[in-house]
Design an enzyme around this catalytic site. Structure first.
Site, PDB file in Angstrom:
ATOM      1  N   CYS A  80      57.845  70.099 -46.397  1.00 48.66           N
ATOM      2  CA  CYS A  80      58.320  71.421 -46.826  1.00 48.66           C
ATOM      3  C   CYS A  80      59.809  71.652 -46.547  1.00 48.66           C
ATOM      4  O   CYS A  80      60.415  72.547 -47.137  1.00 48.66           O
ATOM      5  CB  CYS A  80      57.522  72.508 -46.135  1.00 48.66           C
ATOM      6  SG  CYS A  80      55.745  72.240 -46.142  1.00 48.66           S
ATOM      7  N   HIS A  96      56.719  78.495 -53.551  1.00 50.51           N
ATOM      8  CA  HIS A  96      57.171  77.518 -52.554  1.00 50.51           C
ATOM      9  C   HIS A  96      57.167  76.108 -53.157  1.00 50.51           C
ATOM     10  O   HIS A  96      56.275  75.306 -52.867  1.00 50.51           O
ATOM     11  CB  HIS A  96      56.246  77.606 -51.336  1.00 50.51           C
ATOM     12  CG  HIS A  96      56.526  76.651 -50.224  1.00 50.51           C
ATOM     13  ND1 HIS A  96      57.747  76.028 -50.051  1.00 50.51           N
ATOM     14  CD2 HIS A  96      55.717  76.216 -49.204  1.00 50.51           C
ATOM     15  CE1 HIS A  96      57.680  75.246 -48.985  1.00 50.51           C
ATOM     16  NE2 HIS A  96      56.464  75.337 -48.463  1.00 50.51           N
ATOM     17  N   CYS A 129      58.342  76.152 -41.451  1.00 48.78           N
ATOM     18  CA  CYS A 129      57.380  75.210 -40.898  1.00 48.78           C
ATOM     19  C   CYS A 129      57.269  74.010 -41.827  1.00 48.78           C
ATOM     20  O   CYS A 129      57.615  74.087 -43.013  1.00 48.78           O
ATOM     21  CB  CYS A 129      56.024  75.870 -40.702  1.00 48.78           C
ATOM     22  SG  CYS A 129      55.275  76.554 -42.193  1.00 48.78           S
TER      23      CYS A 129
END
Length: 430
Positions: free
Chosen positions: A89, A383, A413
């Site tokens: 991520c 995202h 995160c």
């Protein structure tokens, strides 16, 4: 003495919510669109860039080292090197951090960095049984052996493997990212109503920011092959409310969980890029400065509680610069899940967590909600995993450009149990 590193400009595409089919743009298409718009307004040529660094998690088979593909397509020329980074991520944030490190060390002066992802185009693969059967079939050299191989075929061989689902599942602890959100929600007693309320806030803030131009101005339109166009993030739901959110079923822990599709980030396609420059390059080209990158930090956590990674990375970063949460004017903390953001807030404010997990005498302190994702986040915007870290930095820099000296934090995160954080100073003031 290490060189200063400035963010001088940036751009991103609209973030397009994945629906029931592959999206209209590949990851390279998305990055090229954002980069071309960015470079078109610069006083230098594309060939003047020292290198290209992009983050991408699920690169298509025909887009290996996507940074190189994008660099060549936007005209940087054969001589400008490029490489792709992958930190789940935080891949986009890692690309920006790598560019920062190179400029600080004097290895580069002008770097294009960012990230891109076409999550809707994540490959659908054959399962291992099918792969082995095909291998036996191809090895068979005689008709009789081919017939025997064909006889071994089973319908189960056609069962597809969805790489996106595999990528969103941690192989070490055998948990999906959503299940890790359920774990931190349980740990910090974060109920369904709190999660849905936070999700509603994200949509409301994003809607307001689209209307007043704060989000619209950083987005470059996309134009498809069928004369279709996309001008803004299409996952924002201005008409949602707590009643609608409350009707959604738990996805990751049925029937008792609290994490739903409505209080989670969306599966999305998009790209974001920024231009980083040394002080010498800023003077040489008379470049405007949005912000100065001060530093970045990374931390590891239990993969089963990966959503708490931002707390650890932020603690490391603030401690290194003798700062507190109260010194931050603006914080962009990626909204992977409402539960995860709220858990981070609880951990930031917890004396027990500070002592037992961070080794601190006192808690860092909760982030002022008005300063945390004030224009909405990934619950509303989406995202695209390779791009989000760069989007956080771009939006933070644009938000602080008229506040010289103000400090901002971009943090998120990371699947696998990590956290990343970047500290920037508005307006490039020293």
């Amino acid at each position: 003495m290490s060189a200063k590193v400035f963010i001088v400009d940036g751009a991103r595409t609209p973030f397009l919510k994945a629906r029931d089919e592959p999206g209209p743009f590949s990851a390279a298409d998305l990055a090229v669109a954002a980069t071309r718009a960015l470079l078109a307004r610069q006083p230098f040529d594309a060939e003047d860039i020292d290198q290209v660094i992009l983050g991408c998690v699920i690169a298509a088979p025909d887009e290996a080292n996507i940074a190189r593909i994008v660099g060549l397509r936007v005209g940087t020329g054969f001589a400008v090197p490029a490489y792709t980074v992958q930190r789940n991520c935080a891949s986009g944030l890692q690309a920006v951090a790598s560019a920062y490190d190179d400029i600080r060390a004097g290895r580069a002066h002008l770097v294009l960095a960012g990230g891109t992802e076409a999550m809707s185009r994540a490959p659908i693969q054959w399962n291992m049984a099918m792969s082995r059967w095909l291998a036996r079939l191809y090895r068979a050299k005689t008709p009789s052996r081919r017939l025997r191989a064909l006889a071994d075929f089973r319908l189960g061989h056609l069962r597809p493997v969805f790489s996106l689902l595999l990528g969103l599942r941690d192989p070490v602890v055998s948990l999906s990212m959503g299940q890790t959100a359920e774990i931190v929600a349980h740990r910090f007693h974060i109920g369904r109503l709190a999660q849905d309320s936070y999700a509603l806030q994200s949509h409301q803030r994003a809607t307001a920011s689209q209307a007043d131009g704060l989000l619209r101005d950083e987005v470059e339109p996309l134009y498809g092959s069928r004369a279709d166009s996309y001008g803004q993030d299409d996952g924002v739901r201005p008409d949602t409310d707590l009643e609608k959110l409350g009707r959604l079923k738990p996805v990751f822990d049925r029937p008792f969980g609290s994490v739903t599709s409505g209080n989670s980030s969306q599966v999305t396609d998009g790209a974001a890029v920024v231009l980083l420059a040394s002080e010498a390059m800023v003077r040489h080209h008379h470049l405007p400065v949005l912000a100065e990158i001060v530093d970045h930090a990374w931390a590891g956590v239990d993969p089963a509680q990966m959503g708490l990674g931002p707390v650890h990375a932020t603690a490391k970063l603030l401690r290194a610069h003798k700062l507190g949460i109260g010194d931050l004017r603006h914080v962009e903390l990626n909204e992977a899940f409402s539960a995860q953001v709220l858990a981070c807030q609880a951990a930031f404010a917890s004396q027990t967590y500070a002592r037992d997990e961070l080794g601190l005498d006192a808690p860092l302190g909760a982030i002022d909600p008005a300063r945390l994702n004030p224009h909405g986040g990934a619950v509303a915007l989406g995202h695209p995993v390779g791009a989000t870290g760069a989007r956080l930095v771009l939006h933070l820099a644009r938000s602080l450009r008229d506040e010289p000296g103000a400090l901002g934090l971009a943090t998120l995160c990371i699947g696998g149990g990590q956290g990343g954080a970047m500290l920037i100073r508005g307006g490039g003031a020293s």
